[in-house]
Motif scaffolding. Structure first.
Motif, PDB file in Angstrom:
ATOM      1  N   GLY A  38       0.804  -1.221   0.000  1.00 27.65           N
ATOM      2  CA  GLY A  38       0.000   0.000   0.000  1.00 27.65           C
ATOM      3  C   GLY A  38       0.838   1.272   0.000  1.00 27.65           C
ATOM      4  N   ALA A  39       2.073   1.168  -0.474  1.00 26.35           N
ATOM      5  CA  ALA A  39       2.979   2.325  -0.459  1.00 26.35           C
ATOM      6  C   ALA A  39       2.557   3.360  -1.487  1.00 26.35           C
ATOM      7  CB  ALA A  39       4.399   1.872  -0.737  1.00 26.35           C
ATOM      8  N   LYS A  40       2.641   4.616  -1.083  1.00 27.44           N
ATOM      9  CA  LYS A  40       2.455   5.718  -2.021  1.00 27.44           C
ATOM     10  C   LYS A  40       3.853   6.045  -2.546  1.00 27.44           C
ATOM     11  CE  LYS A  40      -1.183   7.777   0.749  1.00 27.44           C
ATOM     12  NZ  LYS A  40      -0.731   7.984   2.116  1.00 27.44           N
ATOM     13  N   ALA A  41       4.154   5.526  -3.724  1.00 28.67           N
ATOM     14  CA  ALA A  41       5.508   5.669  -4.257  1.00 28.67           C
ATOM     15  C   ALA A  41       5.487   6.485  -5.543  1.00 28.67           C
ATOM     16  CB  ALA A  41       6.110   4.292  -4.525  1.00 28.67           C
ATOM     17  N   TYR A  42       6.606   7.160  -5.766  1.00 25.29           N
ATOM     18  CA  TYR A  42       6.815   7.898  -7.009  1.00 25.29           C
ATOM     19  C   TYR A  42       7.744   7.048  -7.860  1.00 25.29           C
ATOM     20  CZ  TYR A  42       8.324  11.524 -10.255  1.00 25.29           C
ATOM     21  OH  TYR A  42       8.594  12.249 -11.386  1.00 25.29           O
ATOM     22  N   TYR A  43       7.278   6.721  -9.071  1.00 28.37           N
ATOM     23  CA  TYR A  43       8.091   5.919  -9.987  1.00 28.37           C
ATOM     24  C   TYR A  43       8.484   6.784 -11.164  1.00 28.37           C
ATOM     25  CZ  TYR A  43       5.832   2.131  -7.408  1.00 28.37           C
ATOM     26  OH  TYR A  43       5.370   1.312  -6.419  1.00 28.37           O
ATOM     27  N   ILE A  44       9.750   6.731 -11.530  1.00 26.81           N
ATOM     28  CA  ILE A  44      10.194   7.383 -12.765  1.00 26.81           C
ATOM     29  C   ILE A  44      10.847   6.309 -13.626  1.00 26.81           C
ATOM     30  CG2 ILE A  44      12.320   8.219 -11.645  1.00 26.81           C
ATOM     31  CD1 ILE A  44      12.202  10.593 -13.705  1.00 26.81           C
ATOM     32  N   GLU A  45      10.330   6.180 -14.852  1.00 20.54           N
ATOM     33  CA  GLU A  45      10.847   5.181 -15.794  1.00 20.54           C
ATOM     34  C   GLU A  45      11.971   5.839 -16.587  1.00 20.54           C
ATOM     35  OE1 GLU A  45       9.845   2.212 -15.416  1.00 20.54           O
ATOM     36  OE2 GLU A  45       7.958   2.511 -14.353  1.00 20.54           O
ATOM     37  N   LEU A  46      13.200   5.481 -16.269  1.00 19.45           N
ATOM     38  CA  LEU A  46      14.361   6.145 -16.875  1.00 19.45           C
ATOM     39  C   LEU A  46      14.468   5.897 -18.372  1.00 19.45           C
ATOM     40  CD1 LEU A  46      17.016   5.568 -14.068  1.00 19.45           C
ATOM     41  CD2 LEU A  46      15.619   7.596 -14.486  1.00 19.45           C
ATOM     42  N   ASP A  47      13.842   4.831 -18.865  1.00 18.33           N
ATOM     43  CA  ASP A  47      13.877   4.561 -20.303  1.00 18.33           C
ATOM     44  C   ASP A  47      12.800   5.343 -21.066  1.00 18.33           C
ATOM     45  OD1 ASP A  47      12.018   2.838 -18.954  1.00 18.33           O
ATOM     46  OD2 ASP A  47      11.826   1.647 -20.765  1.00 18.33           O
ATOM     47  N   VAL A  49      12.033   8.813 -20.183  1.00 21.26           N
ATOM     48  CA  VAL A  49      12.237  10.259 -20.048  1.00 21.26           C
ATOM     49  C   VAL A  49      13.519  10.642 -20.780  1.00 21.26           C
ATOM     50  CG1 VAL A  49      10.953  10.523 -17.878  1.00 21.26           C
ATOM     51  CG2 VAL A  49      13.374   9.988 -17.784  1.00 21.26           C
ATOM     52  N   ASP A  50      13.509  11.843 -21.348  1.00 17.36           N
ATOM     53  CA  ASP A  50      14.643  12.290 -22.178  1.00 17.36           C
ATOM     54  C   ASP A  50      15.968  12.267 -21.434  1.00 17.36           C
ATOM     55  OD1 ASP A  50      12.929  12.663 -24.288  1.00 17.36           O
ATOM     56  OD2 ASP A  50      12.693  14.808 -23.940  1.00 17.36           O
ATOM     57  N   ASP A  51      15.937  12.622 -20.151  1.00 17.83           N
ATOM     58  CA  ASP A  51      17.182  12.715 -19.380  1.00 17.83           C
ATOM     59  C   ASP A  51      17.429  11.471 -18.517  1.00 17.83           C
ATOM     60  OD1 ASP A  51      15.028  13.279 -17.737  1.00 17.83           O
ATOM     61  OD2 ASP A  51      15.924  15.052 -16.812  1.00 17.83           O
ATOM     62  N   ALA A  53      19.109   8.670 -18.984  1.00 16.45           N
ATOM     63  CA  ALA A  53      20.504   8.199 -18.902  1.00 16.45           C
ATOM     64  C   ALA A  53      21.326   9.107 -17.993  1.00 16.45           C
ATOM     65  CB  ALA A  53      21.119   8.145 -20.294  1.00 16.45           C
ATOM     66  N   ALA A  54      21.082  10.408 -18.077  1.00 15.96           N
ATOM     67  CA  ALA A  54      21.803  11.364 -17.225  1.00 15.96           C
ATOM     68  C   ALA A  54      21.406  11.179 -15.761  1.00 15.96           C
ATOM     69  CB  ALA A  54      21.512  12.793 -17.678  1.00 15.96           C
ATOM     70  N   ILE A  55      20.123  10.920 -15.516  1.00 14.18           N
ATOM     71  CA  ILE A  55      19.664  10.677 -14.140  1.00 14.18           C
ATOM     72  C   ILE A  55      20.308   9.402 -13.608  1.00 14.18           C
ATOM     73  CG2 ILE A  55      17.660  10.083 -12.709  1.00 14.18           C
ATOM     74  CD1 ILE A  55      16.000  11.962 -14.536  1.00 14.18           C
ATOM     75  N   GLN A  56      20.385   8.369 -14.446  1.00 14.09           N
ATOM     76  CA  GLN A  56      21.014   7.116 -14.011  1.00 14.09           C
ATOM     77  C   GLN A  56      22.494   7.345 -13.681  1.00 14.09           C
ATOM     78  OE1 GLN A  56      20.261   3.793 -16.603  1.00 14.09           O
ATOM     79  NE2 GLN A  56      20.935   2.326 -15.057  1.00 14.09           N
ATOM     80  N   ASP A  57      23.171   8.154 -14.479  1.00 12.52           N
ATOM     81  CA  ASP A  57      24.573   8.500 -14.188  1.00 12.52           C
ATOM     82  C   ASP A  57      24.678   9.242 -12.861  1.00 12.52           C
ATOM     83  OD1 ASP A  57      25.371   7.368 -16.606  1.00 12.52           O
ATOM     84  OD2 ASP A  57      25.462   9.286 -17.664  1.00 12.52           O
ATOM     85  N   ALA A  58      23.759  10.187 -12.631  1.00 12.76           N
ATOM     86  CA  ALA A  58      23.772  10.967 -11.388  1.00 12.76           C
ATOM     87  C   ALA A  58      23.520  10.059 -10.190  1.00 12.76           C
ATOM     88  CB  ALA A  58      22.719  12.072 -11.455  1.00 12.76           C
TER      89      ALA A  58
END
Length: 101
Positions: A38-47, A49-51, A53-58
């Protein structure tokens, strides 16, 4: 630098933040477990979004973890799916402390 700021903002502004890739089976397992809890989670799919790869590097720079999912609860780095699954017993407490349920 913008990617690192964006990643940090996501971590800071969400009780549970999961950096994911839409096709990743480990990411799916993480999402399923958090959903079951029941977690309220924020998911960002790195594949997806435009940035991504940069977020994954960060994130790698910040956590020394390159793989996804890259999970944060209450601004603390949890690790990946196997780390989360290993914390299954503590998860209700962690989520409650983060006010994510």
């Amino acid at each position: 630098m913008a990617a690192k700021t964006k990643a940090q903002d996501i971590i800071d502004n969400n009780a549970v933040a999961v950096f994911s890739k839409s096709y990743c089976p480990y990411c799916k397992a993480t999402k399923q477990l958090l959903s079951e809890m029941g977690a309220k989670a924020y998911y960002i799919e790195l594949d997806q979004v435009d940035d991504g790869a940069a977020i994954q590097d960060a994130l790698e720079e910040m956590t020394h973890q390159r793989s996804v999912p890259n999970i944060f609860i209450d601004k603390k780095h949890i690790g990946g799916n196997s780390d989360l699954q290993g914390k299954k017993k503590q998860l209700p407490e962690l989520l409650k402390a983060a006010q994510a349920v």
